[in-house]
Design a protein around this motif. Sequence first.
Motif, PDB file in Angstrom:
ATOM      1  N   HIS A 164       0.824  -1.208   0.000  1.00  0.00           N
ATOM      2  CA  HIS A 164       0.000   0.000   0.000  1.00  0.00           C
ATOM      3  C   HIS A 164       0.863   1.265   0.000  1.00  0.00           C
ATOM      4  O   HIS A 164       0.539   2.250  -0.652  1.00  0.00           O
ATOM      5  CB  HIS A 164      -0.914   0.012   1.223  1.00  0.00           C
ATOM      6  CG  HIS A 164      -2.043  -0.962   1.125  1.00  0.00           C
ATOM      7  ND1 HIS A 164      -2.960  -0.934   0.099  1.00  0.00           N
ATOM      8  CD2 HIS A 164      -2.406  -1.997   1.926  1.00  0.00           C
ATOM      9  CE1 HIS A 164      -3.845  -1.894   0.273  1.00  0.00           C
ATOM     10  NE2 HIS A 164      -3.529  -2.565   1.368  1.00  0.00           N
ATOM     11  N   VAL A 165       1.979   1.235   0.751  1.00  0.00           N
ATOM     12  CA  VAL A 165       2.822   2.425   0.840  1.00  0.00           C
ATOM     13  C   VAL A 165       3.490   2.716  -0.499  1.00  0.00           C
ATOM     14  O   VAL A 165       3.556   3.866  -0.947  1.00  0.00           O
ATOM     15  CB  VAL A 165       3.874   2.257   1.953  1.00  0.00           C
ATOM     16  CG1 VAL A 165       4.814   3.452   1.974  1.00  0.00           C
ATOM     17  CG2 VAL A 165       3.195   2.101   3.307  1.00  0.00           C
ATOM     18  N   GLY A 166       3.973   1.653  -1.157  1.00  0.00           N
ATOM     19  CA  GLY A 166       4.592   1.850  -2.465  1.00  0.00           C
ATOM     20  C   GLY A 166       3.604   2.378  -3.485  1.00  0.00           C
ATOM     21  O   GLY A 166       3.903   3.307  -4.246  1.00  0.00           O
ATOM     22  N   VAL A 167       2.406   1.804  -3.506  1.00  0.00           N
ATOM     23  CA  VAL A 167       1.362   2.262  -4.424  1.00  0.00           C
ATOM     24  C   VAL A 167       0.993   3.707  -4.131  1.00  0.00           C
ATOM     25  O   VAL A 167       0.870   4.541  -5.037  1.00  0.00           O
ATOM     26  CB  VAL A 167       0.120   1.351  -4.317  1.00  0.00           C
ATOM     27  CG1 VAL A 167      -1.053   1.953  -5.083  1.00  0.00           C
ATOM     28  CG2 VAL A 167       0.428  -0.039  -4.840  1.00  0.00           C
ATOM     29  N   GLY A 168       0.814   4.018  -2.844  1.00  0.00           N
ATOM     30  CA  GLY A 168       0.453   5.381  -2.469  1.00  0.00           C
ATOM     31  C   GLY A 168       1.509   6.389  -2.870  1.00  0.00           C
ATOM     32  O   GLY A 168       1.191   7.480  -3.366  1.00  0.00           O
ATOM     33  N   THR A 169       2.778   6.038  -2.672  1.00  0.00           N
ATOM     34  CA  THR A 169       3.873   6.944  -3.031  1.00  0.00           C
ATOM     35  C   THR A 169       3.881   7.231  -4.526  1.00  0.00           C
ATOM     36  O   THR A 169       3.983   8.388  -4.958  1.00  0.00           O
ATOM     37  CB  THR A 169       5.221   6.335  -2.605  1.00  0.00           C
ATOM     38  OG1 THR A 169       5.228   6.138  -1.188  1.00  0.00           O
ATOM     39  CG2 THR A 169       6.373   7.249  -2.994  1.00  0.00           C
ATOM     40  N   VAL A 170       3.768   6.174  -5.333  1.00  0.00           N
ATOM     41  CA  VAL A 170       3.783   6.342  -6.788  1.00  0.00           C
ATOM     42  C   VAL A 170       2.590   7.177  -7.251  1.00  0.00           C
ATOM     43  O   VAL A 170       2.731   8.092  -8.076  1.00  0.00           O
ATOM     44  CB  VAL A 170       3.784   4.966  -7.489  1.00  0.00           C
ATOM     45  CG1 VAL A 170       3.553   5.124  -8.989  1.00  0.00           C
ATOM     46  CG2 VAL A 170       5.100   4.247  -7.237  1.00  0.00           C
ATOM     47  N   LEU A 171       1.405   6.890  -6.715  1.00  0.00           N
ATOM     48  CA  LEU A 171       0.210   7.610  -7.151  1.00  0.00           C
ATOM     49  C   LEU A 171       0.249   9.080  -6.742  1.00  0.00           C
ATOM     50  O   LEU A 171      -0.126   9.962  -7.530  1.00  0.00           O
ATOM     51  CB  LEU A 171      -1.039   6.938  -6.577  1.00  0.00           C
ATOM     52  CG  LEU A 171      -1.451   5.619  -7.233  1.00  0.00           C
ATOM     53  CD1 LEU A 171      -2.598   4.975  -6.468  1.00  0.00           C
ATOM     54  CD2 LEU A 171      -1.844   5.840  -8.687  1.00  0.00           C
ATOM     55  N   ILE A 172       0.689   9.361  -5.537  1.00  0.00           N
ATOM     56  CA  ILE A 172       0.739  10.758  -5.087  1.00  0.00           C
ATOM     57  C   ILE A 172       1.728  11.558  -5.929  1.00  0.00           C
ATOM     58  O   ILE A 172       1.417  12.670  -6.388  1.00  0.00           O
ATOM     59  CB  ILE A 172       1.106  10.826  -3.594  1.00  0.00           C
ATOM     60  CG1 ILE A 172      -0.046  10.290  -2.742  1.00  0.00           C
ATOM     61  CG2 ILE A 172       1.421  12.262  -3.178  1.00  0.00           C
ATOM     62  CD1 ILE A 172       0.299  10.121  -1.277  1.00  0.00           C
ATOM     63  N   LEU A 173       2.910  11.000  -6.153  1.00  0.00           N
ATOM     64  CA  LEU A 173       3.912  11.728  -6.937  1.00  0.00           C
ATOM     65  C   LEU A 173       3.484  11.876  -8.395  1.00  0.00           C
ATOM     66  O   LEU A 173       3.662  12.945  -8.998  1.00  0.00           O
ATOM     67  CB  LEU A 173       5.264  11.018  -6.846  1.00  0.00           C
ATOM     68  CG  LEU A 173       5.953  11.064  -5.475  1.00  0.00           C
ATOM     69  CD1 LEU A 173       7.266  10.299  -5.512  1.00  0.00           C
ATOM     70  CD2 LEU A 173       6.198  12.509  -5.045  1.00  0.00           C
ATOM     71  N   PRO A 192      12.913   0.497   3.176  1.00  0.00           N
ATOM     72  CA  PRO A 192      12.498   0.846   4.549  1.00  0.00           C
ATOM     73  C   PRO A 192      11.600   2.079   4.548  1.00  0.00           C
ATOM     74  O   PRO A 192      11.706   2.949   3.674  1.00  0.00           O
ATOM     75  CB  PRO A 192      13.831   1.127   5.253  1.00  0.00           C
ATOM     76  CG  PRO A 192      14.870   0.475   4.413  1.00  0.00           C
ATOM     77  CD  PRO A 192      14.373   0.517   3.003  1.00  0.00           C
ATOM     78  N   SER A 193      10.743   2.170   5.527  1.00  0.00           N
ATOM     79  CA  SER A 193       9.796   3.285   5.609  1.00  0.00           C
ATOM     80  C   SER A 193      10.477   4.650   5.613  1.00  0.00           C
ATOM     81  O   SER A 193       9.997   5.580   4.950  1.00  0.00           O
ATOM     82  CB  SER A 193       8.913   3.129   6.852  1.00  0.00           C
ATOM     83  OG  SER A 193       8.117   1.973   6.744  1.00  0.00           O
ATOM     84  N   PRO A 194      11.599   4.834   6.331  1.00  0.00           N
ATOM     85  CA  PRO A 194      12.251   6.153   6.290  1.00  0.00           C
ATOM     86  C   PRO A 194      12.704   6.542   4.881  1.00  0.00           C
ATOM     87  O   PRO A 194      12.614   7.714   4.496  1.00  0.00           O
ATOM     88  CB  PRO A 194      13.448   5.990   7.235  1.00  0.00           C
ATOM     89  CG  PRO A 194      13.044   4.900   8.169  1.00  0.00           C
ATOM     90  CD  PRO A 194      12.244   3.953   7.333  1.00  0.00           C
ATOM     91  N   ILE A 195      13.174   5.556   4.113  1.00  0.00           N
ATOM     92  CA  ILE A 195      13.598   5.846   2.741  1.00  0.00           C
ATOM     93  C   ILE A 195      12.393   6.223   1.882  1.00  0.00           C
ATOM     94  O   ILE A 195      12.449   7.167   1.079  1.00  0.00           O
ATOM     95  CB  ILE A 195      14.335   4.635   2.131  1.00  0.00           C
ATOM     96  CG1 ILE A 195      15.570   4.281   2.966  1.00  0.00           C
ATOM     97  CG2 ILE A 195      14.725   4.928   0.690  1.00  0.00           C
ATOM     98  CD1 ILE A 195      16.594   5.387   3.045  1.00  0.00           C
ATOM     99  N   LEU A 196      11.291   5.501   2.056  1.00  0.00           N
ATOM    100  CA  LEU A 196      10.075   5.840   1.318  1.00  0.00           C
ATOM    101  C   LEU A 196       9.595   7.246   1.670  1.00  0.00           C
ATOM    102  O   LEU A 196       9.146   8.001   0.804  1.00  0.00           O
ATOM    103  CB  LEU A 196       8.974   4.822   1.627  1.00  0.00           C
ATOM    104  CG  LEU A 196       9.029   3.493   0.877  1.00  0.00           C
ATOM    105  CD1 LEU A 196       7.967   2.539   1.409  1.00  0.00           C
ATOM    106  CD2 LEU A 196       8.840   3.710  -0.616  1.00  0.00           C
ATOM    107  N   GLY A 197       9.707   7.583   2.953  1.00  0.00           N
ATOM    108  CA  GLY A 197       9.322   8.932   3.369  1.00  0.00           C
ATOM    109  C   GLY A 197      10.188   9.989   2.719  1.00  0.00           C
ATOM    110  O   GLY A 197       9.689  11.045   2.297  1.00  0.00           O
ATOM    111  N   LEU A 198      11.491   9.712   2.618  1.00  0.00           N
ATOM    112  CA  LEU A 198      12.395  10.658   1.960  1.00  0.00           C
ATOM    113  C   LEU A 198      12.071  10.790   0.474  1.00  0.00           C
ATOM    114  O   LEU A 198      12.112  11.892  -0.086  1.00  0.00           O
ATOM    115  CB  LEU A 198      13.845  10.205   2.147  1.00  0.00           C
ATOM    116  CG  LEU A 198      14.443  10.385   3.548  1.00  0.00           C
ATOM    117  CD1 LEU A 198      15.826   9.750   3.614  1.00  0.00           C
ATOM    118  CD2 LEU A 198      14.514  11.869   3.903  1.00  0.00           C
ATOM    119  N   ILE A 199      11.764   9.665  -0.165  1.00  0.00           N
ATOM    120  CA  ILE A 199      11.416   9.702  -1.590  1.00  0.00           C
ATOM    121  C   ILE A 199      10.148  10.523  -1.801  1.00  0.00           C
ATOM    122  O   ILE A 199      10.081  11.378  -2.698  1.00  0.00           O
ATOM    123  CB  ILE A 199      11.240   8.273  -2.132  1.00  0.00           C
ATOM    124  CG1 ILE A 199      12.586   7.547  -2.160  1.00  0.00           C
ATOM    125  CG2 ILE A 199      10.617   8.300  -3.533  1.00  0.00           C
ATOM    126  CD1 ILE A 199      12.487   6.086  -2.544  1.00  0.00           C
TER     127      ILE A 199
END
Length: 294
Positions: free
Chosen positions: A1-10, A263-270
């Motif tokens: 879900h986090v990966g999908v959310g990151t890609v969609l938001i960006l 890791p979640s911190p890296i996803l947050g930075l991305i």
Amino acid sequence: HVGVGTVLILSGLAKKMLIANYLATELVDPVFFDPTAVSALDLLIGVYGYAIQIYCDFSGYSDIAIGVAALLGYRFLENFNQPYRASSLQDFWRRWHISLSTWLRDYLYKPLGGNRQGEARTYRNLFLTMFLGGIWHGAAWTFVFWGTFHGAMLGIERYVRRRLDEFAPPNGEAGGVASAIGHGAQHIVGVVWTFHLVCFAWIFFRADSFSTAGSYLAGFARWSDPSQYATPFLVGLIALAMLFQFTPRDLGRWLAQGLQWLPSPILGLILGGGIWLIWAVAPEGVAPFIYFQF
């Protein structure tokens, strides 16, 4: 879900802030403000630009909403599926604003009888559904025309397709390389034809009056006038956005799968870095979402 959310938001922010906003401020708004002051080439690029703008604006807003929901653990269905690669208007409406087209189908078209009461009533139901869909966008004659045009063309398309099917060879009799080439060429022609039908209707959707739409269409006679807006940047932006209509549908899913192992911190930075970069590159000012007015 986090990966999908990151890609969609960006991707949603990029569509809205980098493509839709640039096209709106640098091309679409000035061209539609006074269509009599620009050349035919500018008008053509302007309507192409609006087709991309409204897609990136609305699908970007949808992507952001679906992406935020994904970060919270919710899953919503996609609302756009590369609509400008559609090879027919029927295909277009299966790909464009899927939540609205599904609602129109389930709560207007089918209750009216759908395609279960003969050809004549099917055409009537298509027309009425799109007519009401036009009114849903606003109580203006331009929206009414937009809806009725789509309804009429859907009916004509259905009629022509059914007549052509009567002359098609039975299953199994057609095949080979020549047949494959013919089907490929037919598909390409269908994509180009459908896109330009949709663009023609977008002129009325975007114009503030029939007078403006008429001036816009009349301006296509001015091919000898010099262009003001056919810059490499704007043409390239439109071409790039159209290119993404034909990328593999699973591209976003592949990107999300690659991110989900981080890791979640890296996803947050991305996510944070991507938002900052988009904000830094985007044009100044805030252009409201087009569909907020409906």
